[in-house]
Design a protein around this motif. Structure first.
Motif, PDB file in Angstrom:
ATOM      1  N   THR A  99       5.353  -3.591  -2.033  1.00 32.67           N
ATOM      2  CA  THR A  99       4.434  -4.405  -2.151  1.00 32.67           C
ATOM      3  C   THR A  99       3.897  -4.990  -0.979  1.00 32.67           C
ATOM      4  N   SER A 141      -3.993 -12.738  -3.308  1.00 34.47           N
ATOM      5  CA  SER A 141      -4.239 -12.457  -4.700  1.00 34.47           C
ATOM      6  C   SER A 141      -3.658 -11.198  -4.988  1.00 34.47           C
ATOM      7  N   GLN A 142      -3.528 -10.333  -3.933  1.00 30.09           N
ATOM      8  CA  GLN A 142      -2.863  -9.012  -4.013  1.00 30.09           C
ATOM      9  C   GLN A 142      -1.484  -8.771  -3.547  1.00 30.09           C
ATOM     10  N   ASP A 144       1.420  -8.862  -4.617  1.00 33.66           N
ATOM     11  CA  ASP A 144       2.381  -8.001  -5.419  1.00 33.66           C
ATOM     12  C   ASP A 144       1.795  -6.660  -5.800  1.00 33.66           C
ATOM     13  N   ARG A 145       0.839  -6.338  -5.415  1.00 36.40           N
ATOM     14  CA  ARG A 145       0.344  -4.736  -5.381  1.00 36.40           C
ATOM     15  C   ARG A 145       1.015  -4.151  -4.439  1.00 36.40           C
ATOM     16  N   PRO A 146       1.486  -2.573  -4.678  1.00 33.67           N
ATOM     17  CA  PRO A 146       1.873  -1.765  -3.809  1.00 33.67           C
ATOM     18  C   PRO A 146       0.742  -1.407  -2.967  1.00 33.67           C
ATOM     19  N   CYS A 147       1.351  -1.304  -1.562  1.00 35.71           N
ATOM     20  CA  CYS A 147       0.125  -1.171  -0.546  1.00 35.71           C
ATOM     21  C   CYS A 147      -0.650  -0.095  -0.569  1.00 35.71           C
ATOM     22  N   VAL A 149      -2.206   1.392  -2.946  1.00 33.31           N
ATOM     23  CA  VAL A 149      -3.100   1.461  -3.968  1.00 33.31           C
ATOM     24  C   VAL A 149      -4.363   0.661  -3.402  1.00 33.31           C
ATOM     25  N   LEU A 150      -4.238   0.324  -2.302  1.00 31.68           N
ATOM     26  CA  LEU A 150      -5.194  -0.806  -1.826  1.00 31.68           C
ATOM     27  C   LEU A 150      -6.351  -0.057  -0.997  1.00 31.68           C
ATOM     28  N   ASP A 154      -8.580  -3.521   2.789  1.00 24.73           N
ATOM     29  CA  ASP A 154      -7.507  -4.430   2.570  1.00 24.73           C
ATOM     30  C   ASP A 154      -6.299  -4.153   3.450  1.00 24.73           C
TER      31      ASP A 154
END
Length: 252
Positions: A99, A141-142, A144-147, A149-150, A154
């Motif tokens: 993340t 805001s991002q 906890d997203r996997p890197c 998928v950015l 970003d």
């Protein structure tokens, strides 16, 4: 309000050749806290080689690189990093499967020299300071997203947060806006300029987008065939006939 730390990177007569080709020839400059110093020049001018000499990835044939009086030549990159010289790269260096927050936490763990304990997951360590850094670069805001998928712009912001996590006093940014859309480039360098003022950073960056350079740099260095041919304010460099000839295509 506490006083910001002050640092000075002094480069003197830096030289490096590969075979019979002199990639960097006698480069000297000083980088101080509060500087947002651009290093520009045509492809093959020696910019990336110069960066690699500054952070220990390459060793110069001769010359000196001192951070606050400490000689860096001959030290390994990790030691130079620990002394306060951070770096971002042309190609982003994040862990795609982790993340956003975990990427920053990894740097904080390394900086603190912590080992992973079986009784406490690594993901629980340094989460709050990681989130604070991500919030500062506009990525809270991002977290906890996997890197993986950015969007590319970003990812560049995540990489900046990772660089800040190492608590550098000097930050080397090798083409920080490469691959970004024009609006993203200007936004990232505007953010970098804010961080320079807030944290007293000394930043050296390479860049091909002249709108970014002349819009945000406090000073500009120009390399051509491994040698410095101009140094000064953006206006002074833009008006220099030598720079116009070798790099700006004759623009006034």
């Amino acid at each position: 309000m506490s006083e910001l730390p002050m640092s000075e990177l002094v480069v003197r007569d830096l030289q490096r050749s590969f075979g019979g080709v002199q990639a960097v020839g006698g480069v000297s400059f000083t980088l101080r806290s509060g500087d947002l110093l651009a290093l520009i020049g045509p492809n093959g001018a020696g910019k990336s080689t110069c960066f690699n000499l500054l952070n220990g990835q390459l060793r110069p044939d001769s010359g000196s690189v001192k951070l606050d009086g400490t000689e860096l030549v001959g030290l390994p990159p990790r030691r130079i990093w620990a002394l306060g010289v951070g770096r971002t790269f042309q190609i982003t260096a994040t862990f795609a499967s982790m993340t956003v927050a975990e990427n920053v936490q990894m740097v904080l763990l390394s900086r603190a020299r912590r080992l992973f304990g079986l009784w406490r997951p690594a993901a629980a360590l340094f989460r709050e300071p990681a989130l604070a850094l991500l919030e500062r670069v506009g990525m809270g805001s991002q977290a906890d997203r996997p890197c993986g998928v950015l969007a590319y712009g970003d990812v560049k912001r995540v990489e900046l947060a990772m660089a800040l996590a190492s608590e550098p006093t000097v930050l080397l940014m090798d083409e920080p806006t490469a691959g970004m859309a024009p609006a993203e480039r200007l936004a990232l360098m505007a953010l970098t300029a804010e961080l320079v003022r807030e944290r007293g950073l000394a930043v050296l960056f390479t860049e091909h987008d002249m709108d970014v350079v002349f819009g945000h740099a406090t000073r500009v260095l120009v390399l051509d065939r491994g040698r410095l041919i101009a140094e000064g304010s953006p206006d002074q460099v833009r008006a220099d006939p030598r720079v116009q000839s070798v790099y700006l295509g004759g623009e006034a």
